[in-house]
Write a protein that holds these residues in place. Structure first.
Motif, PDB file in Angstrom:
ATOM      1  N   VAL A   1       0.810  -1.222   0.000  1.00 34.92           N
ATOM      2  CA  VAL A   1       0.000   0.000   0.000  1.00 34.92           C
ATOM      3  C   VAL A   1       0.841   1.269   0.000  1.00 34.92           C
ATOM      4  O   VAL A   1       0.301   2.371  -0.139  1.00 34.92           O
ATOM      5  CB  VAL A   1      -0.961   0.033   1.222  1.00 34.92           C
ATOM      6  CG1 VAL A   1      -1.927  -1.129   1.184  1.00 34.92           C
ATOM      7  CG2 VAL A   1      -0.187   0.045   2.538  1.00 34.92           C
ATOM      8  N   MET A   2       2.172   1.137   0.129  1.00 38.24           N
ATOM      9  CA  MET A   2       3.014   2.321   0.281  1.00 38.24           C
ATOM     10  C   MET A   2       4.295   2.146  -0.535  1.00 38.24           C
ATOM     11  O   MET A   2       4.809   1.023  -0.650  1.00 38.24           O
ATOM     12  CB  MET A   2       3.340   2.504   1.770  1.00 38.24           C
ATOM     13  CG  MET A   2       3.908   3.844   2.136  1.00 38.24           C
ATOM     14  SD  MET A   2       4.023   3.978   3.948  1.00 38.24           S
ATOM     15  CE  MET A   2       4.890   5.538   4.056  1.00 38.24           C
ATOM     16  N   PRO A   3       4.837   3.233  -1.091  1.00 32.01           N
ATOM     17  CA  PRO A   3       6.062   3.116  -1.894  1.00 32.01           C
ATOM     18  C   PRO A   3       7.219   2.491  -1.122  1.00 32.01           C
ATOM     19  O   PRO A   3       7.432   2.771   0.058  1.00 32.01           O
ATOM     20  CB  PRO A   3       6.378   4.576  -2.252  1.00 32.01           C
ATOM     21  CG  PRO A   3       5.077   5.277  -2.178  1.00 32.01           C
ATOM     22  CD  PRO A   3       4.325   4.618  -1.070  1.00 32.01           C
ATOM     23  N   VAL A   4       7.976   1.624  -1.807  1.00 34.32           N
ATOM     24  CA  VAL A   4       9.080   0.885  -1.185  1.00 34.32           C
ATOM     25  C   VAL A   4      10.115   1.834  -0.588  1.00 34.32           C
ATOM     26  O   VAL A   4      10.596   1.623   0.536  1.00 34.32           O
ATOM     27  CB  VAL A   4       9.746  -0.051  -2.213  1.00 34.32           C
ATOM     28  CG1 VAL A   4      10.980  -0.709  -1.610  1.00 34.32           C
ATOM     29  CG2 VAL A   4       8.763  -1.101  -2.701  1.00 34.32           C
ATOM     30  N   GLU A   5      10.489   2.883  -1.318  1.00 37.09           N
ATOM     31  CA  GLU A   5      11.531   3.795  -0.844  1.00 37.09           C
ATOM     32  C   GLU A   5      11.140   4.452   0.477  1.00 37.09           C
ATOM     33  O   GLU A   5      11.964   4.628   1.361  1.00 37.09           O
ATOM     34  CB  GLU A   5      11.820   4.874  -1.895  1.00 37.09           C
ATOM     35  CG  GLU A   5      12.611   4.374  -3.090  1.00 37.09           C
ATOM     36  CD  GLU A   5      13.947   3.741  -2.675  1.00 37.09           C
ATOM     37  OE1 GLU A   5      14.641   4.337  -1.829  1.00 37.09           O
ATOM     38  OE2 GLU A   5      14.266   2.653  -3.185  1.00 37.09           O
TER      39      GLU A   5
END
Length: 520
Positions: free
Chosen positions: A200-204
């Protein structure tokens, strides 16, 4: 609260274990003397209230009781089996919850052989029963702790579901452990518990949190949805247990919701039908008709000259609709340059054009989502935007400038104009299809010169308002002033009358509003 009834299965297993070990009958009752477990003949009594005179004594005293001569003991006096008891001996010990007796374990012998086993080894039997009682007490405490934990979990879940922002919690490995309803709605997936936070959230962003401990406050980031990303603003909080990072809690709000809240905080203009002043037949008819259609979602087109009160009528319709307390958003289609009107109405994406705000911007339609949008001076809307507005009315979606996907919206549209839209349509300045879409419920406010019976009522209303505002004590309107007000045509309608009364109140120094103080 945990009771022996809540551990009936454990109580029955305990009764059967005791009976197997001691070869006697066992009955276990609660603090209401109801049999919750039993063996042999007493198994038939489960769920019924026992005669329980000995059990009542043990509950009352909180002490073990040994009856060597059932039917002749002092506790047996009220019993119908007095001097004729079926039992040959009985040993009872209390079951405690904390320091309070909440039940009784009873050993009952029915023949001489069983009696010998009870009485000859009574000390050992009491000691054994007390240990069994402690086991049931421990089970009660365990159940109570579980119930308390369940209550606290439910209470916490209720609290985090009640807050008007998203909450997502993950463990030390980045697995989602909790998500509230707001976040569930934003993410758009039903089963995210146990999934990786990266779903649900960007990896970085997650790497920065977990590997570099880069927590943040009131920062914008993207949450993944099924077919797109949603811009949110929020915080990342560490979960510290024994000085160790054991997880993360994200709290956030969709940027669109944050913007709408800002609009709600700054919007204080609220009007009801009582604020539409007048006793003339046209005004009473308009108020009646508007009240009938207020709770509908049908599109409304309000026509009338400038200054007649079209926006006040639109606000009154919204205030009496089912869309309260959602927002009433206004936009004047004739006051905004054509090059900016599209982005004002529909918003734009990041990088949509030179000078576009980073992260994009919401349009008025998205801000009004769930509420009402008032399109003032709709007759001045450029033709190419009329096409986009028609799509909004027909498909209930908008597309931002520079966007590649449609955004569903739920907005009631109320439009207004001082122009003759049929005439503009005949001149090819307004689309006929849009006109028919807007003109579902037409409401026309006549000019003030056509309803002179409303003039003095409005004048008195404005006199009171400006008396309070300017701190004057003008008691009435002079007859000469009244004649002048009634004989004037009021090309600026109610707005002009309001301005005239405000001017006169400022100029007046007596207790009557005199004609000499009206605007030149």
């Amino acid at each position: 609260m945990a009771s022996l009834k809540s551990i009936k299965k454990t109580a029955q297993q305990t009764a059967e274990a005791i009976s197997a070990a001691l070869h006697v009958h066992v009955e276990i009752s609660d603090d209401n003397l109801e049999c919750v477990a039993g063996t042999g003949e007493f198994a038939k009594l489960i769920g019924t209230k026992l005669q329980g005179y000995i059990h009542a004594r043990v509950l009352s005293s909180g002490k073990a009781c040994i009856i060597e001569n059932p039917g002749y003991h002092e506790s047996c006096r009220p019993c119908p089996f007095l001097k004729n008891c079926y039992a040959t001996a009985e040993i009872c010990v209390p079951i405690f919850k904390g320091k309070t007796p909440v039940g009784v374990i009873g050993l009952v012998s029915l023949d001489a052989e069983q009696r010998d086993r009870l009485i000859l080894f009574q000390d050992q039997n009491v000691n054994f029963l007390e240990k069994m009682s402690d086991l049931l007490s421990s089970k009660l405490k365990e159940i109570e702790l579980l119930e308390k934990e369940k209550f606290l979990n439910n209470q916490l879940e209720t609290v985090i579901n009640f807050v008007d922002q998203g909450v997502i919690a993950s463990d030390e490995y980045g697995n989602i452990t909790h998500i509230n309803r707001y976040a569930q709605k934003v993410v758009g997936e039903e089963n995210v518990i146990g999934k990786r936070l990266t779903s649900v959230m960007p990896v970085e962003k997650i790497k920065n949190i977990y590997l570099s401990n880069q927590y943040f406050k009131q920062e914008k980031f993207d949450l993944k949805q099924k077919n797109r990303h949603l811009r949110v603003i929020g915080d990342a909080h560490p979960v510290i247990v024994d000085n160790k990072n054991s997880g993360v809690v994200l709290s956030f709000r969709a940027v669109s919701d944050a913007v709408r809240m800002s609009y709600a905080a700054n919007s204080s203009l609220q009007y009801g039908f009582e604020d539409i002043i007048g006793v003339s037949h046209p005004i009473l008819e308009i108020k009646e008709k508007a009240n009938k259609i207020a709770k509908s979602d049908s599109t409304v087109l309000i026509t009338g000259e400038s200054g007649t009160g079209k926006e006040i009528l639109a606000r009154a319709i919204h205030a009496n609709s089912n869309r309260i307390p959602e927002h009433f958003i206004t936009i004047n289609c004739g006051a905004i340059p054509e090059t900016l009107l599209e982005s004002e109405l529909f918003g734009y994406e990041d990088g949509a054009f030179t000078g576009a705000r980073k992260g994009g911007k919401l349009g008025k339609f998205e801000i009004a989502n769930g509420g009402t949008i008032f399109l003032d001076e709709i007759g001045d809307m450029p033709l190419h935007l009329q096409v986009k507005l028609l799509r909004v009315l027909e498909e209930k979606v908008i597309e931002r400038v520079g966007g590649s996907f449609s955004v569903p919206i739920d907005v009631r549209v109320i439009a207004a104009t001082h122009r003759d839209l049929e005439e503009r349509a005949q001149q090819n300045l307004f689309r006929w299809d849009l006109y028919y879409r807007l003109n579902v419920i037409p409401l026309h406010i006549p000019p003030l010169r056509e309803r002179k019976e409303d003039i003095m009522m409005l004048a008195e209303h404005f006199l009171k308002i400006y008396n309070d505002k300017i701190n004057k004590k003008i008691m009435h309107i002079a007859k000469e002033t009244e004649d002048m007000l009634l004989n004037y045509d009021w090309p600026g309608n109610v707005r002009e009358l309001s301005n005239a009364i405000e001017y006169a109140v400022n100029m007046e120094s007596s207790t009557a509003l005199n004609a000499r103080n009206l605007p030149p």
